[in-house]
Scaffold this motif. Structure first.
Motif, short mmCIF file in Angstrom:
data_model
loop_
_atom_site.label_atom_id
_atom_site.label_comp_id
_atom_site.label_asym_id
_atom_site.label_seq_id
_atom_site.Cartn_x
_atom_site.Cartn_y
_atom_site.Cartn_z
N LYS A 291 0.81 -1.22 0.00
CA LYS A 291 0.00 0.00 0.00
C LYS A 291 0.85 1.27 0.00
O LYS A 291 0.40 2.31 -0.48
CB LYS A 291 -0.95 -0.01 1.20
CG LYS A 291 -2.09 -1.02 1.05
CD LYS A 291 -3.18 -0.84 2.09
CE LYS A 291 -2.81 -1.45 3.40
NZ LYS A 291 -3.94 -1.41 4.37
N ALA A 292 2.06 1.17 0.53
CA ALA A 292 2.94 2.35 0.59
C ALA A 292 4.11 2.22 -0.38
O ALA A 292 5.14 2.87 -0.21
CB ALA A 292 3.46 2.54 2.01
N GLU A 298 12.37 7.44 -0.08
CA GLU A 298 13.03 6.17 -0.37
C GLU A 298 13.46 5.45 0.92
O GLU A 298 13.38 4.22 1.00
CB GLU A 298 14.25 6.42 -1.26
CG GLU A 298 14.89 5.15 -1.79
CD GLU A 298 15.98 5.45 -2.80
OE1 GLU A 298 16.93 4.66 -2.87
OE2 GLU A 298 15.89 6.48 -3.50
N LYS A 299 13.87 6.22 1.91
CA LYS A 299 14.28 5.62 3.17
C LYS A 299 13.12 4.91 3.84
O LYS A 299 13.27 3.79 4.36
CB LYS A 299 14.84 6.70 4.09
CG LYS A 299 15.34 6.17 5.43
CD LYS A 299 15.90 7.29 6.30
CE LYS A 299 16.36 6.75 7.65
NZ LYS A 299 16.88 7.83 8.52
N LEU A 300 11.93 5.54 3.81
CA LEU A 300 10.75 4.94 4.41
C LEU A 300 10.36 3.65 3.66
O LEU A 300 9.94 2.67 4.27
CB LEU A 300 9.59 5.94 4.39
CG LEU A 300 8.30 5.50 5.09
CD1 LEU A 300 8.58 5.21 6.56
CD2 LEU A 300 7.23 6.59 4.96
N HIS A 301 10.53 3.68 2.33
CA HIS A 301 10.22 2.48 1.55
C HIS A 301 11.13 1.32 1.96
O HIS A 301 10.66 0.19 2.16
CB HIS A 301 10.39 2.77 0.06
CG HIS A 301 10.38 1.53 -0.78
ND1 HIS A 301 9.22 0.89 -1.15
CD2 HIS A 301 11.39 0.79 -1.30
CE1 HIS A 301 9.51 -0.17 -1.87
NE2 HIS A 301 10.83 -0.26 -1.98
N HIS A 302 12.43 1.60 2.09
CA HIS A 302 13.36 0.54 2.48
C HIS A 302 13.04 0.02 3.88
O HIS A 302 13.17 -1.19 4.14
CB HIS A 302 14.80 1.06 2.43
CG HIS A 302 15.30 1.31 1.04
ND1 HIS A 302 14.98 0.49 -0.03
CD2 HIS A 302 16.10 2.28 0.53
CE1 HIS A 302 15.56 0.93 -1.12
NE2 HIS A 302 16.24 2.04 -0.82
N GLU A 303 12.62 0.91 4.76
CA GLU A 303 12.26 0.47 6.11
C GLU A 303 11.04 -0.44 6.07
O GLU A 303 10.98 -1.45 6.78
CB GLU A 303 11.98 1.70 6.98
CG GLU A 303 13.24 2.48 7.35
CD GLU A 303 12.92 3.73 8.17
OE1 GLU A 303 11.70 4.00 8.38
OE2 GLU A 303 13.86 4.41 8.59
N SER A 304 10.05 -0.10 5.22
CA SER A 304 8.86 -0.94 5.09
C SER A 304 9.23 -2.31 4.53
O SER A 304 8.71 -3.34 4.97
CB SER A 304 7.84 -0.27 4.17
OG SER A 304 7.38 0.94 4.71
N TYR A 305 10.15 -2.32 3.58
CA TYR A 305 10.57 -3.59 3.00
C TYR A 305 11.30 -4.44 4.04
O TYR A 305 11.04 -5.64 4.17
CB TYR A 305 11.48 -3.34 1.80
CG TYR A 305 11.90 -4.63 1.11
CD1 TYR A 305 11.11 -5.20 0.12
CD2 TYR A 305 13.08 -5.28 1.48
CE1 TYR A 305 11.48 -6.38 -0.49
CE2 TYR A 305 13.45 -6.46 0.88
CZ TYR A 305 12.66 -7.01 -0.11
OH TYR A 305 13.02 -8.18 -0.71
N ARG A 306 12.20 -3.80 4.79
CA ARG A 306 12.94 -4.56 5.81
C ARG A 306 12.00 -5.08 6.90
O ARG A 306 12.20 -6.18 7.42
CB ARG A 306 14.04 -3.67 6.42
CG ARG A 306 15.23 -3.46 5.48
CD ARG A 306 16.43 -2.88 6.22
NE ARG A 306 16.14 -1.51 6.66
CZ ARG A 306 16.41 -0.42 5.95
NH1 ARG A 306 16.96 -0.55 4.74
NH2 ARG A 306 16.15 0.78 6.41
N SER A 307 10.98 -4.30 7.23
CA SER A 307 10.01 -4.74 8.25
C SER A 307 9.25 -5.97 7.76
O SER A 307 9.05 -6.94 8.51
CB SER A 307 9.04 -3.62 8.57
OG SER A 307 9.70 -2.53 9.17
#
Length: 356
Positions: A291-292, A298-307
């Motif tokens: 959804k995001a 880009e940093k937030l995207h990588h954090e979502s992926y790592r989560s």
């Protein structure tokens, strides 16, 4: 998808307005055509309408195919006149031949015009078939050229926004499906909310619709002077589409597996209770990532992926430590594998994940 419906309504109005303009212009200049062609002005607006398509390249293709079909049909009619007099039998034979010719490759929309043109020349042209055929073909050609010119010069349509919106809508719908299933896993079974279990066909239909819209966007760029004012990486849209089609497949698989585990009693697999919490967390995290996914940060995207990846790895650890379940094969293993493949489809070049 309400926004898409509104966009299509606007595009339809634009197409109707341009068709009206093209038909009016074609009819206005039709009387100035040379020789006997001026006696058949009503075919010019018909040609303009035939060539009016929702993208410029389609207008050129459809107009050219129509003129090819008309020429073949007129030739067929002249062949009949030169061989024999028209009769119910000969007309039937030549109409059948026209339909067969319409099956030739690359005739496209011109296929229907082969028998139509032949019949009109025979029935309307009659004893004046030469003049009628000349006027018919010239006026249709004029109309086709006017239609193409109007479509090219007056706000030539670009369907880029509709394609981009549909990709984003599908991504959000897939994410919502995962988060809804995560809630269902945490509820007391059978879960109170079961709408998610009926969405599998809707998701595949949405994916097909997105593919259609991306193809339309690609076609609308061809021969379109506005494409330079609205640059877009259509190759990226195709890559995103292929990724989402793979994600759709895996989410449908999760949907089917989870539905069977909850509501079917004769399936050979179960969902161990100790797997539900980590599995719900992994599904929810992957859903939120979807959804995001277009998050500009880009940093937030990588954090979502790592989560999401960490949540899936936690599921793997849980299943590795769990004792075998005598009731059947753990369905959580199939779901974890699908989640892992979803993350693989969504990962960027600088994101890696271990093998499961």
């Amino acid at each position: 998808m309400a926004g898409l419906s509104a966009a299509f309504a606007v595009q339809r109005l634009q197409l109707a307005a341009k068709a009206a303009i093209a038909a009016g212009i074609a009819f206005a200049i039709a009387p100035f055509m040379p020789g006997t062609a001026a006696e058949y002005p009503y075919y010019a607006p018909l040609g303009a309408l035939v060539a009016m398509y929702h993208n410029v390249a389609g207008s050129v293709r459809q107009g050219a195919q129509t003129l090819v079909g008309l020429s073949m049909g007129i030739g067929l009619a002249f062949l009949l006149v030169n061989i024999t007099d028209p009769s119910p039998l000969t007309v039937a034979i030549f109409m059948g031949a026209g339909v067969l010719l319409g099956g030739l490759p690359k005739i496209g929309s011109g296929s229907d015009w082969i028998p139509t043109a032949a019949l009109l020349v025979l029935l309307v042209g009659g004893n004046n078939a030469d003049d009628y055929s000349f006027g018919y073909l010239v006026q249709m050609g004029v109309g086709v050229l006017v239609g193409i010119a109007v479509n090219f010069l007056i706000f030539p349509p670009l369907h880029l926004e509709a394609a981009a919106a549909s990709i984003e809508d599908l991504r959000v719908a897939l994410g919502t499906q995962l988060t809804d299933m995560a809630e269902a896993v945490k509820e007391k079974w059978p879960p109170e909310h079961e709408e998610w279990s009926r969405r599998s066909d809707d998701l595949s239909g949405a994916a097909r619709s997105v593919r259609h819209l991306v193809k339309e966007a690609d076609a609308s760029r061809r021969a379109n002077p506005r494409r330079k004012l609205h640059p877009r990486d259509i190759d990226r849209d195709y890559r995103n589409l292929r990724e989402l089609e793979r994600v759709t497949f895996h989410i449908q698989d999760i949907t089917d597996v989870l539905s069977d585990v909850i509501w079917e009693s004769d399936v050979p697999y179960v969902l161990p209770e100790q797997d539900t919490a980590p599995l719900a967390g992994a599904m929810a995290a992957t859903g939120e990532l979807l959804k995001a996914y277009n998050e500009p940060d880009e940093k937030l995207h990588h954090e979502s992926y790592r989560s999401a990846l960490a949540a899936v790895e936690a599921c793997v650890a849980t299943t590795a430590e769990r004792a075998p379940d005598e009731r059947g094969v753990p369905a959580s293993e199939s779901i974890i594998l699908s989640l892992h493949r979803i993350l693989r489809a969504l990962q960027t070049p600088d994101e890696t994940q271990p093998a499961v």
